[in-house]
Write an enzyme that holds these catalytic residues in place. Structure first.
Site, PDB file in Angstrom:
ATOM      1  NE  ARG A 126      49.345  85.035  75.954  1.00  0.00           N
ATOM      2  CZ  ARG A 126      49.415  86.077  75.123  1.00  0.00           C
ATOM      3  NH1 ARG A 126      50.586  86.448  74.624  1.00  0.00           N
ATOM      4  NH2 ARG A 126      48.326  86.719  74.780  1.00  0.00           N
ATOM      5  N   GLY A 141      39.496  84.069  73.480  1.00  0.00           N
ATOM      6  CA  GLY A 141      39.015  83.571  74.755  1.00  0.00           C
ATOM      7  C   GLY A 141      38.571  82.128  74.762  1.00  0.00           C
ATOM      8  CB  THR A 145      46.102  82.925  78.916  1.00  0.00           C
ATOM      9  OG1 THR A 145      46.127  82.939  77.488  1.00  0.00           O
ATOM     10  CG2 THR A 145      47.286  83.729  79.424  1.00  0.00           C
ATOM     11  CG  HIS A 858       9.282  90.656  46.261  1.00  0.00           C
ATOM     12  ND1 HIS A 858       8.744  90.719  45.004  1.00  0.00           N
ATOM     13  CD2 HIS A 858      10.580  91.021  46.130  1.00  0.00           C
ATOM     14  CE1 HIS A 858       9.678  91.091  44.141  1.00  0.00           C
ATOM     15  NE2 HIS A 858      10.796  91.276  44.801  1.00  0.00           N
TER      16      HIS A 858
END
Length: 900
Positions: A126, A141, A145, A858
């Site tokens: 990983r 992500g 992995t 405003h």
């Protein structure tokens, strides 16, 4: 310890066991490795065994091949929006890194680690980048992995693939979005023993949709978690609160991902009789959430946790902070009304709290820097609480009692129905807001300041003239007095000036004038709808009302354009400046003066900046550059005015508005007189028309006075910042923007700033910029934005709040930055929000659509002043409307049609 010294840098190991990693080792083992090491230290949390291939190994491999550095140099030179260039060059970097051979000594270190953990075992390999699983950016992500990797040779090959995944297009783009340099990120690799679970999934210890910190969400499916992560199956979803499953959805799980005996994974069909069985029992879900709460407590923030269930035992394979949640205000972060920045919220009440966004009322929902936050807190009329770079007002006490609740909801509903709906949603949560007796009168959100209902005020223009002169005199005195102050004495002086500031804002006569204009507007709209069936009649009756400093500011820029238009060289000079909006005042004005007609143009611009140079986009944040500091910000609007208008346009527009208002007045009064009891109705209406035209323009002046004072404060503070830079305390003046006022004061006194504080604040500010603030926020973390409860608009229309009557069709121009304005006559401006600084754009457009706003904010006031059909509070308008798309704005009915 395995490994040898890297060729570049100090000696370091190439392999570390997970048990040796912890939160301090992120630069060595990456974010994922550091978190897994920390997880393995938490009592009761089981983490699959393994080791990390450290960033020293990655640096060694990359340094041994100069071509990688050359490619990264080229990648850094690409513009952030050059998607094709990033795609091609990142792919080249990735291929180059993946082809690099793992040096023998690094390979040997990895092989020895595999032997210790079981050479024949299956492993998950990983990626673990140093910019990963951070509190401010999860990078979920973004790198790769690989599961069920068998044998040393395959592990080594997949280590190289993990190194290369640092340069996927999605990872490079993600880093660009978060302001992270590609060369500053290094890759470690986590190698863990595989687990083969019965079920797996994700646990969020806070609800990822609502933000509620007391509700945990569990997604669960059969087999390996890749089925859920890849979207292959819909998960079972459980919601847990207070140790109890309060909601569950069991999905039909037709597919799962399982490990192959030869390595790797495959999709398999789930037996039909199991597909609709729950992946977890309720007892297992509650036990998992209890484990998640322990992990959350250890890391100190809500977590996104990946889990596996093996033989009724949970294994944790990853935990990262949930970075998308809007932070919850701390009860000690309030300031204002004489309170210090660290004072407690309210009057010491504890328990549930309800907060209303200040930014949605001020039409500035961007994140603010610490100095801006603390300055607004110190000058505000009510205590304000900081969270996520934004400010909130605690309205819990006012919601808790019947009379004050009704008043709050009434005022909020008139300003922004979405805020009212959000508050009513929270009130619908059984028992969340306590029931208390009515409080003593006093200022607060949703309550008229300074003593409740104002005393009567005569319809006299001299009242407005006196208030404006009083404000100008107060600013002049401040400018005079502050020049003599420096060092710690300046900060003591400013604290006294802030009290004067609040006296100015809370002036009872000013409040009466403000409320007179707003009350007359509401009266006219209500009564003329009742008597004549006419919606928003006050919109036309207030056209070109006198003394409106914000609308005058837009028209005044038309006069500046008149001076520039006859001189082609000046127009060309401005066109050349379009791409350098950060040009300073001196260079800008000197450049003008050197060209034919330039002296007159310079005088016109200087006159404009004298009156309005203190303004800018996001002006409530004192750290934002003012127009006087960056006059180039006005260039796009000036060029639009030169192109789209002829000489004398300002006077013509103002007179045209006055004519329409007079004609509308005559029309309304004539029609009223024809009604039963018409003379009385016409007489009352005439009094209210005179009243609204006397006072509605003043609605804009107090904000102008505040920003004038802010400009004086800022100039004085920047002088002190310059002294800190000269003393070597700070690297640059703008570093003080990342200190609170109190920290700035202490830095001037002590001549020191804590190491790393400014850089940490900059990183935090970047993370806050990515967050969208809610209109209403609870102490549970629930973010509530409200909804329009309407069935009187076309099905596909975008619903909003009607604030300026009329219907207009035209080309939508989606403008997110004033400096990017490029408007033509007849365009409809679509933007997130408009504070007074956007008013110069209003003269060039035919209509207005914003995501944020209310009836008396405003943008709405100026839209009515200019006669622009406008709809505000349109959720997601800048996403749902394409730039250049034709739209139709229904300003009286409050919706926008998207046209073919």
């Amino acid at each position: 310890m395995d490994g040898t010294a890297a060729t570049n840098g100090p000696p370091g190991p190439y392999v570390l066991d997970l048990q040796e990693a912890d939160g301090t080792r992120g630069p060595v083992v990456g974010g994922k490795g550091a978190h897994l090491g920390e997880l393995s230290r938490i009592e009761g949390v089981r983490v699959p065994a393994g080791f990390c291939v450290t960033t020293d190994a990655f640096r060694r491999v990359v340094a041994d091949d100069p071509s990688v550095g050359a490619l990264l140099d080229r990648l850094s030179e690409l513009a952030p929006d050059d998607r094709e260039g990033i795609r091609a060059l990142s792919a080249q970097v990735r291929r180059t890194v993946e082809a690099l051979a793992v040096p023998d000594d690094i390979a040997a270190a990895i092989t020895r680690a595999l032997a210790r953990h079981g050479e024949r075992a299956a492993y998950a390999v990983r990626s673990s980048a140093t910019a990963e699983d951070l509190p401010t950016a999860s990078f979920a992500g973004q790198q790769d992995t690989y599961l069920n990797v068998l044998g040393p040779a395959e592990v080594l090959r997949h280590v190289g693939r993990c190194w290369a995944s640092l340069f996927t297009e999605r990872a490079v783009t993600y880093r660009r979005r978060h302001g992270i340099d590609d060369r500053a990120v290094h890759m470690a690799v986590v190698v863990q023993r595989m687990v083969f679970p019965h079920a797996s999934g994700i646990l969020f210890t806070a609800d990822p949709v609502t933000g509620n910190r007391k509700v945990a969400t569990v997604d669960a499916g059969f087999g390996l978690g890749e089925a859920l992560v890849s979207g292959l199956v819909d998960p079972d979803v459980y919601r847990v609160r207070d140790g109890e499953v309060v909601a569950r959805t069991v999905a039909a799980k037709r597919r799962a991902v399982q490990a192959l005996p030869s390595g790797g994974t495959r999709e398999v069909a789930v037996d039909a009789d199991r597909q609709e069985q729950p992946a977890l029992t309720d007892a297992q879900v509650v036990r998992l959430v209890r484990l998640g709460r322990r992990i959350e407590a250890h890391f100190g923030s809500p977590q996104d946790i990946e889990w596996c269930l093996v033989d009724d035992d949970f294994r944790i394979v990853q935990s990262r902070p949930i970075t998308t949640l809007f932070p919850v205000p701390e009860s000690g972060s309030a300031a204002g009304s004489g309170a210090g920045a660290g004072s407690a919220a309210g009057s010491g009440d504890s328990g549930n709290r309800v907060y209303v966004s200040v930014g949605h009322q001020q039409m500035m929902t961007d994140a603010m820097k610490p100095l801006g936050l603390s300055m607004w807190q110190l000058t505000a009329m009510v205590p304000m609480h900081a969270a996520g770079g934004r400010l909130f007002v605690d309205v819990t006490r006012r919601l808790a009692s019947p009379a004050s609740r009704a008043a709050l909801l009434d005022v909020m509903g008139k300003g922004d129905p979405l805020v009212r709906d959000a508050l009513e949603t929270v009130l619908g949560h059984d028992g969340f807001v306590p029931s208390l007796p009515d409080p003593e009168p006093g200022p607060g959100a949703g309550q008229r300041p300074t003593g409740g209902a104002p005393d009567p005020i005569g319809t006299d223009p001299a009242v407005v003239a006196e208030l404006m002169e009083r404000s100008r005199a107060s600013v002049a005195a401040l400018e005079r007095d502050v020049r003599t102050k420096s060092g710690p004495e300046l900060f003591d002086f400013l604290l006294e000036a802030f009290e004067e500031h609040k006296r100015f804002v809370g002036d009872p006569q000013s409040m009466r004038a403000l409320m007179a204009g707003m009350d007359a507007t509401w009266w006219l709209n209500d009564k003329l709808l009742e008597w004549l069936g006419e919606k928003n009649a006050a919109d036309t009756l207030t056209l070109s009302a006198p003394d409106n400093v914000t609308s005058e500011m837009g028209l005044a820029l038309l006069d500046v354009a008149d001076v520039i238009r006859p001189h082609p060289e000046l127009v060309a000079f401005l066109r050349d400046l379009r791409d350098v909006p950060d040009i300073g005042e001196e260079d800008f004005l000197d450049g003008l003066a050197k060209l034919p007609g330039g002296r007159e143009a310079r005088a016109a611009v200087e006159g404009y900046l004298d009156l309005y140079g203190m303004r800018c986009v996001g002006e409530i944040d004192i750290t934002r550059p003012r127009w006087r500091e960056r006059p180039g910000a006005l260039v796009p609007v000036l060029l639009d005015n030169v192109r789209n208008f002829g000489p004398g346009a300002a006077t013509r527009r103002f007179e045209e508005g006055r004519r329409k208002a007079r004609e509308k007045e005559e029309d309304v009064l004539t029609r009223l007189r024809a009604l039963p009891d018409g003379e009385r109705k016409a007489e009352e209406t005439k009094r209210m028309i005179d009243r609204v035209r006397t006072f509605i323009g003043y609605r804009e002046y107090p904000k102008y006075g505040i920003i004038c004072r802010y400009s004086v404060y800022k100039q004085a503070l920047l002088r002190e910042a310059g002294r800190l830079v000269e003393a070597g305390v700070l690297a640059e003046e703008e570093d003080v923007f990342h200190l609170t006022f109190q920290e700035f004061h202490e830095a001037v006194r002590s001549r020191r700033v804590d190491d790393g504080l400014v850089e940490r604040r900059k990183e935090t500010f970047r993370s806050y910029q990515a967050l969208t603030p809610p209109r209403v926020l609870t102490s549970d973390g629930e973010a509530v934005n409200g909804a329009y409860r309407r069935d009187d608009v076309p099905a596909d229309a975008l619903v909003g709040l009607p604030v300026s009557a009329g219907t207009v069709e035209g080309r939508a121009r989606v403008v997110l930055d004033l400096a990017d304005a490029d408007l033509e006559a007849g365009d409809i401006l679509v933007t997130a929000f408009t504070d007074p600084s956007w008013s110069p754009l209003f003269v060039a457009v035919a209509g207005l659509v914003t995501e944020v706003g209310g009836l008396m904010t405003h943008g709405a006031v100026i839209a009515r002043e200019y006669g622009l059909p406008a709809v505000v509070g349109v959720e997601g308008a800048t996403r749902r409307i394409r730039d250049g798309q034709r739209i139709r704005v229904h300003g009286a009915d409050g919706y926008v049609e998207l046209l073919p």
